[in-house]
Design a protein around this motif. Structure first.
Motif, PDB file in Angstrom:
ATOM      1  N   ILE A  32       0.868  -1.036  -0.056  1.00 40.35           N
ATOM      2  CA  ILE A  32       0.064  -0.078   0.049  1.00 40.35           C
ATOM      3  C   ILE A  32       0.815   1.276  -0.022  1.00 40.35           C
ATOM      4  O   ILE A  32       0.833   2.276  -0.654  1.00 40.35           O
ATOM      5  N   VAL A  33       2.185   1.321   0.618  1.00 41.64           N
ATOM      6  CA  VAL A  33       2.889   2.438   0.664  1.00 41.64           C
ATOM      7  C   VAL A  33       3.361   2.696  -0.446  1.00 41.64           C
ATOM      8  O   VAL A  33       3.489   3.848  -1.012  1.00 41.64           O
ATOM      9  N   MET A  34       3.946   1.519  -1.381  1.00 40.91           N
ATOM     10  CA  MET A  34       4.648   1.549  -2.553  1.00 40.91           C
ATOM     11  C   MET A  34       3.356   2.375  -3.704  1.00 40.91           C
ATOM     12  O   MET A  34       3.768   3.076  -4.376  1.00 40.91           O
ATOM     13  N   PHE A  35       2.178   1.855  -3.373  1.00 42.56           N
ATOM     14  CA  PHE A  35       1.181   2.408  -4.271  1.00 42.56           C
ATOM     15  C   PHE A  35       0.981   3.744  -3.865  1.00 42.56           C
ATOM     16  O   PHE A  35       0.813   4.494  -4.987  1.00 42.56           O
ATOM     17  N   ILE A  36       0.951   4.368  -2.782  1.00 40.13           N
ATOM     18  CA  ILE A  36       1.016   5.634  -2.292  1.00 40.13           C
ATOM     19  C   ILE A  36       2.047   6.589  -3.042  1.00 40.13           C
ATOM     20  O   ILE A  36       1.860   7.657  -3.899  1.00 40.13           O
ATOM     21  N   ARG A  37       3.195   5.986  -2.959  1.00 34.32           N
ATOM     22  CA  ARG A  37       4.354   6.481  -3.669  1.00 34.32           C
ATOM     23  C   ARG A  37       4.263   6.737  -5.146  1.00 34.32           C
ATOM     24  O   ARG A  37       4.517   7.722  -5.588  1.00 34.32           O
ATOM     25  N   GLN A  38       3.944   5.737  -5.392  1.00 36.38           N
ATOM     26  CA  GLN A  38       3.433   5.478  -7.155  1.00 36.38           C
ATOM     27  C   GLN A  38       2.562   6.933  -7.586  1.00 36.38           C
ATOM     28  O   GLN A  38       2.591   7.550  -8.391  1.00 36.38           O
ATOM     29  N   ASP A  39       1.392   6.663  -6.846  1.00 42.22           N
ATOM     30  CA  ASP A  39       0.419   7.704  -7.121  1.00 42.22           C
ATOM     31  C   ASP A  39       0.964   9.138  -6.977  1.00 42.22           C
ATOM     32  O   ASP A  39       0.662   9.957  -7.795  1.00 42.22           O
ATOM     33  N   LEU A  40       1.730   9.479  -5.966  1.00 40.77           N
ATOM     34  CA  LEU A  40       2.013  10.615  -5.661  1.00 40.77           C
ATOM     35  C   LEU A  40       2.932  11.127  -6.870  1.00 40.77           C
ATOM     36  O   LEU A  40       3.060  12.245  -7.150  1.00 40.77           O
ATOM     37  N   ARG A  41       4.107  10.186  -7.273  1.00 39.19           N
ATOM     38  CA  ARG A  41       4.883  10.374  -8.607  1.00 39.19           C
ATOM     39  C   ARG A  41       4.077  10.888  -9.593  1.00 39.19           C
ATOM     40  O   ARG A  41       4.247  11.551 -10.451  1.00 39.19           O
ATOM     41  N   LEU A  42       2.945   9.891 -10.017  1.00 38.47           N
ATOM     42  CA  LEU A  42       2.060  10.138 -11.307  1.00 38.47           C
ATOM     43  C   LEU A  42       1.433  11.470 -11.158  1.00 38.47           C
ATOM     44  O   LEU A  42       1.311  12.226 -12.203  1.00 38.47           O
ATOM     45  N   ILE A  43       0.833  12.083  -9.945  1.00 40.78           N
ATOM     46  CA  ILE A  43       0.063  13.140  -9.963  1.00 40.78           C
ATOM     47  C   ILE A  43       1.238  14.194 -10.086  1.00 40.78           C
ATOM     48  O   ILE A  43       1.056  15.279 -10.735  1.00 40.78           O
ATOM     49  N   ARG A  44       2.375  14.077  -9.491  1.00 37.06           N
ATOM     50  CA  ARG A  44       3.335  15.465  -9.428  1.00 37.06           C
ATOM     51  C   ARG A  44       4.160  15.479 -11.161  1.00 37.06           C
ATOM     52  O   ARG A  44       3.991  16.507 -11.770  1.00 37.06           O
ATOM     53  N   LEU A  45       4.280  14.190 -11.914  1.00 30.56           N
ATOM     54  CA  LEU A  45       4.815  14.254 -13.090  1.00 30.56           C
ATOM     55  C   LEU A  45       3.718  14.440 -14.093  1.00 30.56           C
ATOM     56  O   LEU A  45       3.911  14.913 -15.030  1.00 30.56           O
ATOM     57  N   TYR A  46       2.810  14.022 -14.074  1.00 27.49           N
ATOM     58  CA  TYR A  46       1.708  13.848 -15.192  1.00 27.49           C
ATOM     59  C   TYR A  46       0.403  14.448 -14.659  1.00 27.49           C
ATOM     60  O   TYR A  46      -0.426  13.771 -14.119  1.00 27.49           O
ATOM     61  N   HIS A  47       0.074  15.777 -15.078  1.00 29.73           N
ATOM     62  CA  HIS A  47      -1.309  16.337 -14.583  1.00 29.73           C
ATOM     63  C   HIS A  47      -2.377  16.088 -15.463  1.00 29.73           C
ATOM     64  O   HIS A  47      -2.457  16.885 -16.336  1.00 29.73           O
ATOM     65  N   HIS A  48      -3.084  14.909 -15.589  1.00 27.66           N
ATOM     66  CA  HIS A  48      -3.926  14.432 -16.547  1.00 27.66           C
ATOM     67  C   HIS A  48      -4.960  13.954 -15.744  1.00 27.66           C
ATOM     68  O   HIS A  48      -4.985  13.364 -14.718  1.00 27.66           O
ATOM     69  N   PRO A  49      -6.349  14.606 -15.845  1.00 23.93           N
ATOM     70  CA  PRO A  49      -7.269  14.309 -15.085  1.00 23.93           C
ATOM     71  C   PRO A  49      -7.969  12.899 -15.063  1.00 23.93           C
ATOM     72  O   PRO A  49      -8.482  12.361 -14.169  1.00 23.93           O
ATOM     73  N   GLU A  50      -7.480  12.309 -16.242  1.00 22.07           N
ATOM     74  CA  GLU A  50      -8.019  10.664 -16.404  1.00 22.07           C
ATOM     75  C   GLU A  50      -6.990   9.865 -15.380  1.00 22.07           C
ATOM     76  O   GLU A  50      -7.684   9.054 -14.734  1.00 22.07           O
ATOM     77  N   ILE A  51      -5.656  10.166 -15.372  1.00 22.60           N
ATOM     78  CA  ILE A  51      -4.957   9.546 -14.359  1.00 22.60           C
ATOM     79  C   ILE A  51      -5.178   9.850 -12.943  1.00 22.60           C
ATOM     80  O   ILE A  51      -5.423   8.999 -12.130  1.00 22.60           O
ATOM     81  N   ASN A  52      -5.745  10.970 -12.714  1.00 28.06           N
ATOM     82  CA  ASN A  52      -6.134  11.351 -11.260  1.00 28.06           C
ATOM     83  C   ASN A  52      -7.427  10.773 -10.950  1.00 28.06           C
ATOM     84  O   ASN A  52      -7.780  10.253  -9.931  1.00 28.06           O
ATOM     85  N   LEU A  53      -8.424  10.599 -12.004  1.00 25.76           N
ATOM     86  CA  LEU A  53      -9.604   9.602 -11.822  1.00 25.76           C
ATOM     87  C   LEU A  53      -9.454   8.313 -11.473  1.00 25.76           C
ATOM     88  O   LEU A  53     -10.000   7.750 -10.740  1.00 25.76           O
ATOM     89  N   LEU A  54      -8.472   7.827 -12.316  1.00 27.39           N
ATOM     90  CA  LEU A  54      -8.065   6.230 -12.084  1.00 27.39           C
ATOM     91  C   LEU A  54      -7.389   6.191 -10.506  1.00 27.39           C
ATOM     92  O   LEU A  54      -7.692   5.052  -9.956  1.00 27.39           O
ATOM     93  N   ALA A  57     -10.215   6.666  -8.174  1.00 30.12           N
ATOM     94  CA  ALA A  57     -11.329   5.441  -8.158  1.00 30.12           C
ATOM     95  C   ALA A  57     -10.700   4.233  -7.485  1.00 30.12           C
ATOM     96  O   ALA A  57     -11.194   3.432  -6.891  1.00 30.12           O
ATOM     97  N   SER A  58      -9.335   3.876  -7.938  1.00 29.62           N
ATOM     98  CA  SER A  58      -8.560   2.806  -7.140  1.00 29.62           C
ATOM     99  C   SER A  58      -8.468   2.930  -5.654  1.00 29.62           C
ATOM    100  O   SER A  58      -8.910   1.827  -4.884  1.00 29.62           O
ATOM    101  N   TRP A  59      -8.514   4.138  -5.200  1.00 28.36           N
ATOM    102  CA  TRP A  59      -8.312   4.047  -3.595  1.00 28.36           C
ATOM    103  C   TRP A  59      -9.992   4.061  -2.945  1.00 28.36           C
ATOM    104  O   TRP A  59      -9.941   3.542  -1.983  1.00 28.36           O
ATOM    105  N   LEU A  60     -10.643   4.424  -3.559  1.00 34.34           N
ATOM    106  CA  LEU A  60     -12.091   4.441  -3.309  1.00 34.34           C
ATOM    107  C   LEU A  60     -12.645   2.993  -3.334  1.00 34.34           C
ATOM    108  O   LEU A  60     -13.215   2.186  -2.510  1.00 34.34           O
ATOM    109  N   PHE A  61     -12.139   2.153  -4.099  1.00 29.57           N
ATOM    110  CA  PHE A  61     -12.428   0.743  -4.349  1.00 29.57           C
ATOM    111  C   PHE A  61     -11.591  -0.246  -3.058  1.00 29.57           C
ATOM    112  O   PHE A  61     -12.274  -0.980  -2.426  1.00 29.57           O
ATOM    113  N   ILE A  62     -10.521   0.157  -2.774  1.00 34.19           N
ATOM    114  CA  ILE A  62      -9.843  -0.365  -1.644  1.00 34.19           C
ATOM    115  C   ILE A  62     -10.295  -0.066  -0.291  1.00 34.19           C
ATOM    116  O   ILE A  62     -10.373  -0.872   0.666  1.00 34.19           O
TER     117      ILE A  62
END
Length: 107
Positions: A32-54, A57-62
């Motif tokens: 879970i910590v690895m997923f959080i780090r990956q998400d923060l990196r994706l949000i920081r590097l790639y500002h795209h609404p579809e990526i943020n939505l994914l 959504a993944s965290w809402l499911f978990i």
């Protein structure tokens, strides 16, 4: 009437702790910590609404799977979305290459 009832923890973390012990719980928390780090990196590097939505959504499911043990499909959907995010992460951030002191020679 006696019904077959299997008691359930209704909490993913408690279920992992009871079924796989402390080691399994630690491994789950590391993932879970690895997923959080990956998400923060994706949000920081790639500002795209579809990526943020994914990511959302993944965290809402978990979170849904954590507090409602009957929704195993939510847990499966979480890992499917994580796989999509992992493939996006590999396309956006290529693996680092080690460069030796001689700049022409790449390891």
């Amino acid at each position: 009437i006696i019904m077959d009832y299997i008691p359930d923890t209704h909490n993913l973390l408690l279920e992992f702790a009871t079924e796989s012990g402390l080691i399994g719980l630690i491994i789950l928390l590391i993932v879970i910590v690895m997923f959080i780090r990956q998400d923060l990196r994706l949000i920081r590097l790639y500002h795209h609404p579809e990526i943020n939505l994914l990511i959302i959504a993944s965290w809402l499911f978990i979170i849904g799977a954590m507090f409602n043990s009957y929704s195993k499909a939510a847990l499966y959907t979480f890992f499917i979305l994580r796989g999509l995010l992992q493939s996006i992460d590999r396309q956006i951030v290529p693996p680092r290459r080690k460069v030796s002191r001689n700049e022409n020679e790449v390891k």
